[in-house]
Motif scaffolding. Sequence first.
Motif, PDB file in Angstrom:
ATOM      1  N   GLY A  97       7.441   0.386   2.140  1.00 34.89           N
ATOM      2  CA  GLY A  97       6.250   1.664   3.446  1.00 34.89           C
ATOM      3  C   GLY A  97       5.019   2.830   1.898  1.00 34.89           C
ATOM      4  N   THR A  98       4.644   3.377   2.161  1.00 35.16           N
ATOM      5  CA  THR A  98       3.712   4.765   1.091  1.00 35.16           C
ATOM      6  C   THR A  98       3.594   5.882   1.972  1.00 35.16           C
ATOM      7  OG1 THR A  98       1.959   4.189   2.850  1.00 35.16           O
ATOM      8  CG2 THR A  98       1.866   2.262   0.909  1.00 35.16           C
ATOM      9  N   GLU A  99       3.117   7.025   1.181  1.00 42.11           N
ATOM     10  CA  GLU A  99       3.401   8.397   1.426  1.00 42.11           C
ATOM     11  C   GLU A  99       2.878   8.937   3.075  1.00 42.11           C
ATOM     12  OE1 GLU A  99      -0.943   9.838  -1.075  1.00 42.11           O
ATOM     13  OE2 GLU A  99       2.127  10.109  -1.749  1.00 42.11           O
ATOM     14  N   LEU A 115      -1.400  -0.864   8.910  1.00 39.78           N
ATOM     15  CA  LEU A 115      -0.537  -1.812   7.885  1.00 39.78           C
ATOM     16  C   LEU A 115      -0.949  -2.236   6.648  1.00 39.78           C
ATOM     17  CD1 LEU A 115       2.232  -2.540   7.104  1.00 39.78           C
ATOM     18  CD2 LEU A 115       2.498  -4.814   8.876  1.00 39.78           C
ATOM     19  N   ALA A 116      -2.116  -3.269   7.120  1.00 41.11           N
ATOM     20  CA  ALA A 116      -2.492  -3.819   5.751  1.00 41.11           C
ATOM     21  C   ALA A 116      -2.908  -2.994   5.098  1.00 41.11           C
ATOM     22  CB  ALA A 116      -3.373  -5.049   6.806  1.00 41.11           C
ATOM     23  N   HIS A 117      -3.359  -2.242   5.239  1.00 43.44           N
ATOM     24  CA  HIS A 117      -4.139  -1.084   4.536  1.00 43.44           C
ATOM     25  C   HIS A 117      -3.025  -0.619   3.739  1.00 43.44           C
ATOM     26  CE1 HIS A 117      -8.053  -0.878   6.323  1.00 43.44           C
ATOM     27  NE2 HIS A 117      -7.876  -1.962   7.380  1.00 43.44           N
ATOM     28  N   GLU A 118      -1.814  -0.370   3.796  1.00 47.67           N
ATOM     29  CA  GLU A 118      -1.975   0.531   3.854  1.00 47.67           C
ATOM     30  C   GLU A 118      -0.259  -0.730   2.778  1.00 47.67           C
ATOM     31  OE1 GLU A 118      -1.043   3.218   3.611  1.00 47.67           O
ATOM     32  OE2 GLU A 118      -2.300   3.805   4.627  1.00 47.67           O
ATOM     33  N   ILE A 119      -0.480  -1.745   3.086  1.00 50.18           N
ATOM     34  CA  ILE A 119       0.178  -3.083   1.623  1.00 50.18           C
ATOM     35  C   ILE A 119      -0.650  -2.936   0.496  1.00 50.18           C
ATOM     36  CG2 ILE A 119       0.918  -4.590   1.903  1.00 50.18           C
ATOM     37  CD1 ILE A 119       1.556  -5.045   4.544  1.00 50.18           C
ATOM     38  N   ALA A 120      -1.712  -3.001   1.241  1.00 44.71           N
ATOM     39  CA  ALA A 120      -2.588  -3.123   0.271  1.00 44.71           C
ATOM     40  C   ALA A 120      -2.990  -1.508  -0.745  1.00 44.71           C
ATOM     41  CB  ALA A 120      -4.146  -2.877   0.510  1.00 44.71           C
ATOM     42  N   ALA A 121      -3.071  -0.986  -0.534  1.00 38.03           N
ATOM     43  CA  ALA A 121      -2.498   0.631  -1.134  1.00 38.03           C
ATOM     44  C   ALA A 121      -1.282   0.133  -2.232  1.00 38.03           C
ATOM     45  CB  ALA A 121      -2.581   1.937  -0.836  1.00 38.03           C
ATOM     46  N   ARG A 147      -5.666 -11.419  -7.348  1.00 40.33           N
ATOM     47  CA  ARG A 147      -4.702 -11.468  -5.973  1.00 40.33           C
ATOM     48  C   ARG A 147      -5.996 -11.366  -4.878  1.00 40.33           C
ATOM     49  NH1 ARG A 147       1.672 -11.160  -5.065  1.00 40.33           N
ATOM     50  NH2 ARG A 147       1.767 -13.524  -3.999  1.00 40.33           N
ATOM     51  N   GLN A 148      -5.672 -11.313  -3.150  1.00 40.33           N
ATOM     52  CA  GLN A 148      -6.323 -10.937  -2.370  1.00 40.33           C
ATOM     53  C   GLN A 148      -5.129 -10.434  -1.141  1.00 40.33           C
ATOM     54  OE1 GLN A 148     -10.263  -9.393  -2.454  1.00 40.33           O
ATOM     55  NE2 GLN A 148      -9.620 -10.290  -5.145  1.00 40.33           N
ATOM     56  N   LEU A 149      -5.435  -8.946  -0.717  1.00 40.17           N
ATOM     57  CA  LEU A 149      -5.426  -9.183   0.842  1.00 40.17           C
ATOM     58  C   LEU A 149      -5.776  -9.718   1.325  1.00 40.17           C
ATOM     59  CD1 LEU A 149      -2.092  -7.087   1.099  1.00 40.17           C
ATOM     60  CD2 LEU A 149      -4.055  -7.191   3.545  1.00 40.17           C
ATOM     61  N   LEU A 150      -5.565 -10.595   2.286  1.00 39.65           N
ATOM     62  CA  LEU A 150      -6.370 -10.364   3.104  1.00 39.65           C
ATOM     63  C   LEU A 150      -6.056 -10.265   5.001  1.00 39.65           C
ATOM     64  CD1 LEU A 150      -9.135 -12.205   4.632  1.00 39.65           C
ATOM     65  CD2 LEU A 150      -8.303 -14.275   4.773  1.00 39.65           C
ATOM     66  N   LEU A 151      -6.419  -9.507   5.954  1.00 43.46           N
ATOM     67  CA  LEU A 151      -6.621  -9.378   6.856  1.00 43.46           C
ATOM     68  C   LEU A 151      -7.547  -9.822   7.968  1.00 43.46           C
ATOM     69  CD1 LEU A 151      -4.902  -7.191   9.103  1.00 43.46           C
ATOM     70  CD2 LEU A 151      -7.349  -5.959   8.628  1.00 43.46           C
ATOM     71  N   ILE A 152      -6.636 -11.172   8.760  1.00 45.51           N
ATOM     72  CA  ILE A 152      -7.041 -11.745  10.032  1.00 45.51           C
ATOM     73  C   ILE A 152      -6.646 -10.730  11.533  1.00 45.51           C
ATOM     74  CG2 ILE A 152      -7.294 -13.230  10.934  1.00 45.51           C
ATOM     75  CD1 ILE A 152      -6.355 -14.945   8.742  1.00 45.51           C
TER      76      ILE A 152
END
Lengths: 281, 394
Positions: free
Chosen positions: A5-7, A42-48, A109-114
């Motif tokens: 999780g993030t803040e 969620l994807a944005h937060e995982i990336a962050a 390494r990248q995070l790809l959101l489809i």
Amino acid sequence: MRFSGTENYVATEDLMVAVNAAVTLERPLLVKGEPGTGKTVLAHEIAAALKLPLLTWHVKSTTKAQHGLYEYDAVSRLRDSQLGDAKVKDIANYIKPGKLWQAFAAESRQLLLIDEIDKADIEFPNDLLLELDRMEFFVFETGETIKAQHRPIIIITSNNEKELPGAFLRRCFFHYIRFPERETMERIVAVHFPGVKKNLVREALNVFFEIREVPGLKKRPSTSELLDWIKLLMADDIPPEALKAKDVKTAVPPLYGALLKNEQDVHMLERLAFLARREGR
Amino acid sequence: MFFTLLEGLKKAGLPVSITEYLALIEAVETGVAGYSVEDFYYLARASLVKDERNLDRFDRVFGQVFKGLESDAALEGILAHIPEEWLKTLTQRMFSDEEKARIEALGGWEKLMETLRKRLEEQKEKHSGGSKWIGTGGTSPFGAYGYNPEGVRIGQAESRHKRAVKVWDKREFANLDDTVEIGTRNIKMALRRLRKFARQGAATELDMDGTIRSTAHHGGLLDLQMVPERHNAVKVLLFLDAGGSMDEHVKVCAELFSACRTEFKHLESYYFHNCVYEGVWRDNRRRHTERVPTWQVLRTYPADYKLIFVGDASMSPYEILQPGGAVEHWNPESGEVWMRRFLETWPHAVWLNPVPQKHWAYTESIAMMRKLLEGRMYPLTLGGLDAAIGELSH
């Protein structure tokens, strides 16, 4: 790398396990859930949280699997050929890399959101099976093979408009974002509005969960609607007392437009409020 | 390693495969989940279940397997069909605190599950109240809407007394499981299968292949070719049974109807009563004044329309067989004759029946109608709708 999780994002324990499994085993994670429960966020937060660059591929009804790999811009090549441009000689000048190519070719390494994979044609996921499995594909025009240097983390969201094929599902981890319980919801609100008054949240959540319980609503309000609504309530400085639903005169909650997006739902709520008033008399 | 779980899931009808099982083992080996049972539960769920409709069944199997009840009888217990009306019962007993205090727990979780299994085997009838059998509103540890501190909940949407035992026993996904209940949204999903795209109308899209071919043909001079956009080309003719025995199914039909509206470009709907005769009508409120001659309908729509009947087909057999058998008016020709005309005009036809399929055999007219349609009658459930659409798109 572990996600917890993030803040800005309250992750339940099961969600954390699913995300970490997908990250560790480098397999795609398929996320489903009611609209407005934070699938894309969620994807944005995982990336962050994992400090990875995020690539987003928004899928539309016209999107083809090929678009994610690369596109061959034949029209500009034809035009250039008529103008006698020297670029024409090399076909590679007209190959436009898609999101998957970008993710594969990246140095880190990248995070790809489809995003919203179910919007596309029913065959779309099947066309991506091999690419997602082996993380490589072949470019016919130039004869090269694009292979991932670092296997990207892939998050796929779906709104359940279409059934996804079994072969595709077998390759993914799956998480269904349940509608948050009251406690989780309180944490989510606290994360987004740290300065909000305690009793305002309490009353707002009472109203919110009550509205969600109303049978026959066409679109039940979700997390994102609740957050919008609380923001409005704070902006207008509505006192918590005004939200007390038992109050005879204000049975329809103030600024309900943020919660209900459908005029039939608003009418229904007004009618219920009217009935409640009549009973109260 | 966790083969019992896999086997249990297979038996409960979940689509699990070796690929997913290996992924789970791999994930466990890498230590993703830590070492608590709950983490393992989350991990197993994320890797083995791929559809939220199966989450509830997974929870049940997981609960059974990890309580050491691997026997076949237990798994059959899970699958044992518990009739819905047992559980729908709203006889809710409220208990006072003294009563609650007096109720004794049966002692130990394992004993509880063991007893549940036995009870499931013993019990064959619906039960409500009481303190032993599985049912609703009672004080037995098994059932719903009652009170027992160690209760195992069966068929209750949420814990009323907030005494859920384990995460997987909360059964939070139970309402996603049911295939019987269909809403507009589900119907839309099923109907979507019927979509067929065809290019018609104004040429607005660039035809890449055509352009390249034509350009090559013209010796390299760019010659753009356009094609019309793709549109939904399925045409549907909907016949809805209105009134009489259909009243109780009106809600389902209204949902189907509203789903149809948005899904097809060509959708024509008509109403009839029990069986089609020489007249049908478009607006149910003006059924007696504005009838359309059926012959006109038969002539208007070409054979590429897909014909969908929605009706319970429950009537007196004479309404199908005899001229003059109709309940509302004198019909010179029998319903059977008219049905045959319909099916000749539109070969792609199905009948959707809101009556549950297991009751079909008890109504003679349903069997007759089914025979007329050469078996193309489907229950109005999501599965039935899927099958019907499959039949129509052949």
